[in-house]
Design a protein around this motif. Structure first.
Motif, mmCIF file in Angstrom:
data_model
loop_
_atom_site.group_PDB
_atom_site.id
_atom_site.type_symbol
_atom_site.label_atom_id
_atom_site.label_comp_id
_atom_site.label_asym_id
_atom_site.label_seq_id
_atom_site.Cartn_x
_atom_site.Cartn_y
_atom_site.Cartn_z
ATOM 1 N N UNK A 1 53.187 36.927 44.937
ATOM 2 C CA UNK A 1 54.039 38.107 45.105
ATOM 3 C C UNK A 1 55.486 37.652 45.232
ATOM 4 N N UNK A 2 55.886 37.173 46.415
ATOM 5 C CA UNK A 2 57.228 36.654 46.606
ATOM 6 C C UNK A 2 57.315 35.194 46.201
ATOM 7 N N UNK A 3 58.506 34.650 46.291
ATOM 8 C CA UNK A 3 58.767 33.247 45.944
ATOM 9 C C UNK A 3 58.297 32.915 44.519
ATOM 10 N N UNK A 4 58.530 33.840 43.614
ATOM 11 C CA UNK A 4 58.113 33.633 42.227
ATOM 12 C C UNK A 4 59.309 33.445 41.290
ATOM 13 N N UNK B 1 57.303 37.241 52.529
ATOM 14 C CA UNK B 1 58.726 37.475 52.287
ATOM 15 C C UNK B 1 59.003 38.200 50.968
ATOM 16 N N UNK B 2 58.287 39.270 50.740
ATOM 17 C CA UNK B 2 58.478 40.070 49.521
ATOM 18 C C UNK B 2 59.622 41.061 49.751
ATOM 19 N N UNK B 3 60.812 40.514 49.932
ATOM 20 C CA UNK B 3 61.951 41.322 50.357
ATOM 21 C C UNK B 3 62.365 42.366 49.323
ATOM 22 N N UNK B 4 62.065 42.123 48.063
ATOM 23 C CA UNK B 4 62.515 43.042 47.012
ATOM 24 C C UNK B 4 61.543 44.192 46.760
ATOM 25 N N UNK B 5 60.423 44.199 47.455
ATOM 26 C CA UNK B 5 59.427 45.236 47.207
ATOM 27 C C UNK B 5 60.049 46.629 47.368
ATOM 28 N N UNK B 6 59.890 47.456 46.351
ATOM 29 C CA UNK B 6 60.410 48.821 46.391
ATOM 30 C C UNK B 6 61.829 48.977 45.897
ATOM 31 N N UNK B 7 62.455 47.877 45.498
ATOM 32 C CA UNK B 7 63.842 47.954 45.049
ATOM 33 C C UNK B 7 63.972 48.019 43.536
ATOM 34 N N UNK B 8 62.839 47.961 42.843
ATOM 35 C CA UNK B 8 62.887 47.985 41.386
ATOM 36 C C UNK B 8 61.758 48.819 40.827
ATOM 37 N N UNK C 1 39.264 38.574 39.029
ATOM 38 C CA UNK C 1 38.049 37.816 38.690
ATOM 39 C C UNK C 1 38.139 36.336 39.035
ATOM 40 N N UNK C 2 39.331 35.759 38.944
ATOM 41 C CA UNK C 2 39.484 34.319 39.182
ATOM 42 C C UNK C 2 39.208 33.921 40.624
ATOM 43 N N UNK C 3 39.360 34.869 41.584
ATOM 44 C CA UNK C 3 39.230 34.483 42.997
ATOM 45 C C UNK C 3 38.389 35.462 43.816
ATOM 46 N N UNK C 4 37.772 36.446 43.178
ATOM 47 C CA UNK C 4 37.073 37.481 43.946
ATOM 48 C C UNK C 4 35.914 36.937 44.770
ATOM 49 N N UNK C 5 35.403 35.765 44.401
ATOM 50 C CA UNK C 5 34.301 35.171 45.156
ATOM 51 C C UNK C 5 34.783 34.175 46.205
ATOM 52 N N UNK C 6 36.088 34.082 46.381
ATOM 53 C CA UNK C 6 36.672 33.177 47.366
ATOM 54 C C UNK C 6 37.097 33.948 48.610
ATOM 55 N N UNK C 7 37.249 33.210 49.703
ATOM 56 C CA UNK C 7 37.941 33.757 50.860
ATOM 57 C C UNK C 7 39.433 33.580 50.593
ATOM 58 N N UNK C 8 40.159 34.677 50.647
ATOM 59 C CA UNK C 8 41.547 34.665 50.187
ATOM 60 C C UNK C 8 42.500 34.749 51.379
ATOM 61 N N UNK C 9 43.242 33.672 51.585
ATOM 62 C CA UNK C 9 44.238 33.653 52.640
ATOM 63 C C UNK C 9 45.538 34.265 52.144
ATOM 64 N N UNK C 10 46.247 34.943 53.045
ATOM 65 C CA UNK C 10 47.562 35.490 52.708
ATOM 66 C C UNK C 10 48.433 35.426 53.954
ATOM 67 N N UNK C 11 49.738 35.261 53.743
ATOM 68 C CA UNK C 11 50.673 35.262 54.863
ATOM 69 C C UNK C 11 50.739 36.665 55.459
ATOM 70 N N UNK C 12 50.560 36.739 56.774
ATOM 71 C CA UNK C 12 50.350 38.043 57.422
ATOM 72 C C UNK C 12 51.630 38.639 57.985
ATOM 73 N N UNK C 13 52.742 38.463 57.280
ATOM 74 C CA UNK C 13 54.002 39.063 57.737
ATOM 75 C C UNK C 13 53.840 40.547 58.058
ATOM 76 N N UNK C 14 53.031 41.202 57.270
ATOM 77 C CA UNK C 14 52.878 42.650 57.373
ATOM 78 C C UNK C 14 52.410 43.094 58.751
ATOM 79 N N UNK C 15 51.753 42.203 59.500
ATOM 80 C CA UNK C 15 51.198 42.581 60.805
ATOM 81 C C UNK C 15 52.123 42.282 61.969
#
Length: 696
Positions: free
Chosen positions: A261-264, A318-325, A351-365
């Motif tokens: 998402x961010x840092x791309x 750090x998806x700071x731009x979300x909603x700005x475009x 499909x590439x990761x649906x069978x994995x446990x997917x970690x994500x940075x929890x800034x949202x919480x």
């Protein structure tokens, strides 16, 4: 009192007595603490130590190659002994037995009689019994055997007569957290060589770290989108598979982290990606564009199959731009959190990761006690990150527990933008965050290293990394920083004479405190004779600058003088010495600039009038032994040393950028000397001669 007297006698007889005696005032000796990292859950020290003779038998009851490899991490350290390793043999007195529980009745009986049974709730638990006539390590799994062997390595020492001995002890040990991981940033400049990563893996495994997460944005090789890769900065599938295989032997799983998402920005700056960017050439991909998910799935499908881990980390911080475009209307309809959750649902079901446990940075919480995370897919694993030394982390963790989402805590062991790691604050952060993670039911720790400035050396940070390992493994709620410091020198460097390394490293780190809490990396590259550097110069020259320099210099000297005391992991000290010298450079730069300013004023006042040699002019204008010449020489020393250490850890990629920073400094010193010489004849005002800072 009888037990205390016995322990005192035993410990004083041990070769590590100087280490422990020096710590007596802190209660370490009185409590029977040995200098072990991590410290075992249960340990009783007593009896006569086991002596390893010129030949020694090691019986491996399982006959397992994994157990044999674990044993080799011990025997390889003691090549003066002729080891008689016997696979598939049972317990015998007079040697070392490595036993899987249930496979060696004799070993099981001896361990049971000693009250030692591995914790059934952990696959990584082990027990260890050592006394005058035997050493037994017992575990149910290869991981338990491996960790028992790592503890055995720290229990083994050479006495004053050169005899190799094992401390007499009874140990039952198991980890507090199931997942004890570190993260290394491979995308901001330093991309380690395969051989250096193997070194990291070996060292991390000693302290019972079991996961290594690779932070990435665009470095994994892509056949579908080769334009996102940079020449010299590509990590191939073959390299990953080699490292996965190697790490597995050390019970470390390699975990991919690919930002989704961010840092791309590295990807989005390329032609042909404007359609998936939230804003053209921006920082985040847009959740409002379907091709975003085609691209992410394509790239993840190239990355993930090279790893064996059941986890994949998708970043999304750090998806700071979300909603700005492109997602503006989506955010207006769903809100920022809703748009984020929509994106996470799409990513975690790719499909590439649906069978994995997917970690994500929890800034949202963070700071949202009422947040509802039930909308996240079942395979979601939150990673709460915070690198500041707070009193507690109640603003973050209770809502994760309330929502029932599995989560990691992610403190910071060290990270770029610092001249020298701020270990005092880092340790408070690690201690408190892991403590609160245990309190609220975290399943793991992901201790982070970041390379934002792109110039760090990983070897400087082992003090923080090993403390994180201790916090994640040890059962107590809060791990003692002081007890860790007392143990570090032996556990990491096998220094049997005290804790000189830990004391010096901490003293060097704390020099930054009166400056500005921490010294930021841009202080290395600033020029006091230019407008930007003048503010830093004014700040530094108003401190006890010479006192700070003396502290850095004396501890640099102490580290050098103690090098012969390091008998393990000694290669890591080169980076510590370099970074100490670099910290000294920041202070010396300010001191020499202040001195140059004072000499120029003295020259303008004709203070040396009538002398054979005008000393002020000599210090100002002499290209070799003058003050600016000293700045040049110091800069060249750091440049050459940094390059040498960089190439030992990293691929050549990105070094040229760091080298150019040194070259710019060298040019600045040359330009300043020319400017001063230009104005010496007319004794121009100091501001015209390159002294924009205040008089010291």
């Amino acid at each position: 009192m009888k037990r205390l007297s016995f322990l005192t006698h035993l410990l004083l007889a041990f070769v590590l007595a100087p280490v422990l005696a020096s710590a007596q005032g802190t209660g370490t000796l009185a409590s029977g603490k040995l200098p072990l990292v991590p410290y075992p859950s249960e340990i009783t020290v007593g009896g006569t130590d086991f002596t390893i003779g010129s030949t020694c038998r090691i019986g491996i009851t399982s006959g397992s190659e994994e157990d044999a490899f674990a044993v080799s991490t011990f025997t390889d350290e003691h090549d003066g002994t002729q080891w008689q390793v016997r696979n598939g043999s049972s317990f015998r007195r007079g040697g070392i037995t490595v036993a899987r529980i249930g496979q060696d009745k004799a070993a099981d009986k001896v361990l049971s009689q000693a009250g030692l049974v591995p914790d059934e709730n952990s696959d990584e638990s082990y027990v260890l019994l050592s006394d005058e006539e035997k050493v037994i390590i017992g575990a149910r799994t290869s991981a338990g055997i491996f960790y028992g062997i790592q503890t055995l390595r720290q229990l083994t020492y050479s006495d004053s007569e050169g005899n190799v001995r094992v401390r007499a002890a009874r140990i039952a040990d198991a980890p507090a957290l199931r997942y004890r991981w570190i993260q290394d940033d491979w995308n901001r400049g330093p991309i380690p060589t395969v051989e250096y990563v193997k070194k990291q893996i070996r060292i991390l495994s000693e302290y019972k770290i079991n996961g290594y997460c690779i932070y990435a944005e665009n470095i994994f090789k892509s056949e579908k989108y080769p334009q996102i890769n940079m020449r010299g900065a590509v990590v191939t599938p073959e390299e990953i598979r080699e490292l996965v295989e190697y790490a597995g032997k050390y019970h470390i799983e390699l975990v991919p982290q690919q930002e989704c998402l961010g840092h791309m920005h590295y990807t989005l700056r390329e032609g042909g990606f404007d359609d998936i960017a939230e804003r053209p050439r921006g920082q985040i991909v847009s959740p409002a564009v379907e091709r975003t998910y085609t691209f992410l799935n394509d790239y993840l499908s190239e990355i993930v199959p090279n790893f064996r881990s059941g986890f994949v980390h998708v970043g999304c911080d750090e998806a700071f731009e979300l909603g700005l475009g492109k997602s503006r209307s989506m955010v207006e309809e769903m809100g920022l959190d809703g748009a984020f959750f929509h994106h996470m649902d799409r990513v975690m079901n790719l499909p590439a990761i649906k069978d994995k446990k997917v970690l994500f940075w929890a800034d949202v919480a963070a700071n949202k006690p009422d947040i509802d995370l039930s909308v996240l897919p079942d395979n979601a694993v939150a990673v709460a990150w915070e690198y500041l030394p707070l009193d507690n982390y109640e603003y973050y963790l209770p809502q994760l527990r309330r929502n029932g989402i599995p989560f990691f805590v992610a403190p910071g062991a060290f990270w770029s933008t610092r001249v020298f790691p701020d270990f005092s604050n880092h340790m408070v952060n690690i201690r408190g965050f892991v403590r609160d993670g245990k309190k609220y039911g975290a399943i793991g720790m992901l201790c982070c290293n970041w390379d934002d400035m792109g110039e760090d050396l990983f070897d400087v940070g082992w003090l923080g990394m090993t403390f994180a390992a201790a916090c994640a493994w040890q059962k107590e709620q809060e791990t003692s920083i002081e007890e860790f410091r007392q143990a570090f020198d032996w556990a990491f460097y096998r220094n049997a004479t005290g804790h000189q390394f830990a004391d010096a490293i901490m003293a060097i780190a704390d020099v930054q405190r009166p400056v500005s809490n921490v010294l930021m990396a841009d202080w290395i590259w600033s020029v006091p004779f230019e407008k930007v550097g003048a503010g830093q110069q004014n700040h530094l020259q108003n401190l006890d600058l010479e006192g700070l320099r003396a502290t850095v210099s004396s501890n640099y000297g102490k580290l050098h003088q103690c090098l012969s005391l390091a008998h393990h992991n000694e290669s890591t000290l080169d980076a510590v010495l370099f970074c100490t010298r670099r910290l000294g450079f920041v202070l010396t730069k300010a001191s020499l600039a202040a001195g140059l300013s004072q000499r120029y004023d003295a020259f303008c006042r004709d203070e040396d009038n009538g002398r054979i040699v005008n000393t002020a002019l000599y210090d100002i204008a002499m290209p070799q032994c003058g003050l600016i010449g000293s700045l040049r020489d110091f800069t060249m020393e750091l440049k050459d040393w940094h390059k040498e250490l960089w190439m030992k850890e990293n691929r050549p990629y990105h070094w040229a950028i760091i080298e150019e920073r040194y070259n710019q400094l060298l040019k600045a010193w040359d330009d300043q000397l020319k400017l001063i010489n230009l104005h010496l004849g007319d004794k121009s005002p100091r501001e015209e001669v390159g002294f924009p800072f205040s008089r010291p």
